[in-house]
Design an enzyme around this catalytic site. Structure first.
Site, PDB file in Angstrom:
ATOM      1  N   ASP A 100       0.619  -0.894  -0.160  1.00 56.91           N
ATOM      2  CA  ASP A 100       0.177  -0.168   0.119  1.00 56.91           C
ATOM      3  C   ASP A 100       1.064   1.400   0.083  1.00 56.91           C
ATOM      4  OD1 ASP A 100      -2.252   2.020   0.283  1.00 56.91           O
ATOM      5  OD2 ASP A 100      -2.578   1.412   2.580  1.00 56.91           O
ATOM      6  N   ASP A 318      -0.918   6.800  -7.942  1.00 59.05           N
ATOM      7  CA  ASP A 318      -1.654   5.586  -7.426  1.00 59.05           C
ATOM      8  C   ASP A 318      -1.402   4.478  -7.272  1.00 59.05           C
ATOM      9  OD1 ASP A 318      -3.214   4.211  -5.908  1.00 59.05           O
ATOM     10  OD2 ASP A 318      -5.050   5.380  -7.316  1.00 59.05           O
TER      11      ASP A 318
END
Length: 513
Positions: A100, A318
């Site tokens: 992440d 992202d």
């Protein structure tokens, strides 16, 4: 005088070499990807919904070279997540954790967890961390310097009960986790100069989750925890860097074809054609300064303020978005330019609000090249397959749609799906642009946190790479990470191990003959 080697030694050499090559050698951490869909004919609406859920997972703001060989198949329609396997504790136990880039902390479900899934649709065995079963585990108190550092970034806190350093993370999709911090040994492999590997351990601080809510309780995509790759002090890369074990830079390269896979390393992948752009300072995520967008070599007429960075807008890298997202002004100008360029050759159509085209030939022969132009003169070049997604067919013509999506009233540009993780909450930020796996496949991407910059270049990610790792001591390692096989071993590494073992066997033969 020539040495005479007994027959058993020669047989041992042959068997040893065969067993190393055929049997495999666990040399590094593996990244795997879930693939829940099997059809390419997936509506863009479903991909947008998938992205919405992933975006919601963004936290509401409240040596040598460590190598992670990547496994999994790239496809914008095979949406899933990337995760890796860590070994923690004494004796070491294995845990699967999602990578992440939108958070900082590594946390794992603990044996006292309420709401932690017991099984996973990813066909992996889930494990709960038990601090009492590891001889090297210890609790982290509120007075610990690491806990105090986490308080500054909202990654830790202290309630006063038992002087225990704790955390509570709430995600934008309504899910959340809370627990306390522990310290234990992380086991990993480090690639040294000459492609040799060394088994290493390092003490790290990580979260022990005792409560999970919302989507984190579901079994379909369940993993043992989340591996934060953010910039703050509690991220594993920051912890290893502060100990002089790993540099404060990580890189990856994801294959877009031929079975997927790729490379992820703590270190800087070196390529002569790399271009870099600075990170926007004082931002919690990986924000870049996007200046303009070009289509077919022509800069689009878009107000530069659309791409400016503030608390409510900007351009973000992202790792968990499948499609690409643009603010109203940028999206309209982009689609108009594409359509104008190809309108004489293809038939533009609207499909459920998406701009699509009926095509009977190759998209690369018809559609223009797109360039995203950043501060410092760095441009990210997109070929047609990088911004178009193929849908179904109509009357013998393929339907290709713009992979960029428009978000009404939003202002954040996101460069997404690099390693795959959620990074942004749609309710909180606006979206100027989000480029997903669709865009960033077959490219080396370098996150140089030490020099606050991100770089990239096109690359065949099935090839080996050269990696530089400059540690706090000032010493620099240059290694070839190698192309990792499915069992996590590199051919160079195996040959080096074989050569070393053969030398030892032959030395033993000389001593005892």
């Amino acid at each position: 005088m020539a040495a005479v080697f007994p027959a058993w030694i020669m047989v041992t050499i042959l068997v040893l070499e065969a067993s190393l090559v055929m049997g495999g050698f666990q040399a590094s951490l593996k990244l795997e990807r879930r693939i829940p869909l099997v059809s390419h004919e997936v509506e863009l609406g479903r991909l947008r919904e998938f992205d919405r859920l992933r975006h919601g997972r963004l936290l509401q703001s409240s040596g040598g070279v460590v190598d992670f060989p990547v496994r999994g198949t790239y496809d914008p329609f095979l949406v899933g997540l990337y995760y890796t396997k860590l070994q923690i504790g004494s004796p070491p136990k294995e845990y699967y954790v999602q990578i992440d880039t939108g958070s900082d902390v590594l946390w794992i479900g603990c044996n006292s967890c309420n709401g932690c899934p017991e099984s996973s649709g990813l066909q992996i065995e889930l494990n709960l961390y038990d601090p009492g079963s590891s001889s090297t585990s210890s609790l982290v108190s509120c007075s610990d310097q690491r806990c105090n550092a986490g308080v500054q970034s909202s990654d830790s806190g202290c309630s006063g009960q038992g002087n225990q350093c704790s955390y509570t993370f709430q995600y934008g999709d309504g899910s959340g986790t809370s627990g306390y911090y522990v310290a234990d040994l992380l086991h990993f492999s480090t690639i040294l100069e000459g492609s040799m590997t060394a088994n290493s351990t390092a003490p790290i601080m990580f979260g022990c989750s005792v409560l999970q809510t919302g989507d984190l309780t579901k079994s379909d995509r369940a993993v043992d925890g989340i591996f934060g790759f953010g910039q703050q002090s509690l991220s594993v890369i920051s912890q290893l860097s502060s100990q002089g074990i790993a540099p404060r830079v990580f890189s990856h390269c994801l294959r877009g074809k031929n079975g997927g896979g790729g490379i992820l390393v703590f270190g800087e992948i070196l390529e002569p054609n790399m271009v870099y752009t600075p990170l926007v300072p004082s931002q919690p995520h990986y924000n870049l300064d996007l200046r303009s967008i070009s289509v077919g070599g022509q800069v689009l007429s878009i107000d530069p303020s659309v791409f400016s960075t503030s608390s409510s807008q900007g351009t973000i890298v992202d790792s968990g978005t499948t499609l690409a997202y643009l603010a109203d002004e940028a999206y309209d100008a982009f689609v108009d330019a594409i359509t104008k360029t190809v309108s004489q050759t293809v038939r533009p159509v609207l499909s459920k609000g998406n701009q699509c085209y009926l095509i009977t030939s190759s998209v690369t022969d018809i559609f223009p090249q797109v360039s995203l132009n950043f501060a410092g003169g760095a441009s990210l070049i997109l070929n047609p397959p990088d911004y178009l997604v193929q849908q179904n067919s109509i009357g013998g013509a393929a339907v290709w749609c713009i992979g960029f999506q428009k978000i009404q009233g939003q202002g954040i540009t996101i460069l997404g799906e690099i390693i795959v993780l959620p990074i942004i909450e749609l309710d909180r930020f606006g979206l100027d642009l989000c480029l997903a796996d669709l865009v960033l496949k077959d490219k080396i991407i370098v996150y140089d946190l030490a020099n606050q910059r991100i770089g990239w270049t096109d690359y065949d990610c099935s090839m080996s790479v050269n990696v530089s790792a400059t540690l706090n001591s000032g010493r620099t390692e240059f290694v070839n990470a190698g192309q990792m096989s499915n069992d996590g071993s590199s051919p160079d590494q195996l040959q080096s191990i074989i050569a070393s073992l053969l030398n030892m066997i032959m030395l033993a033969a000389l001593l005892f003959s």
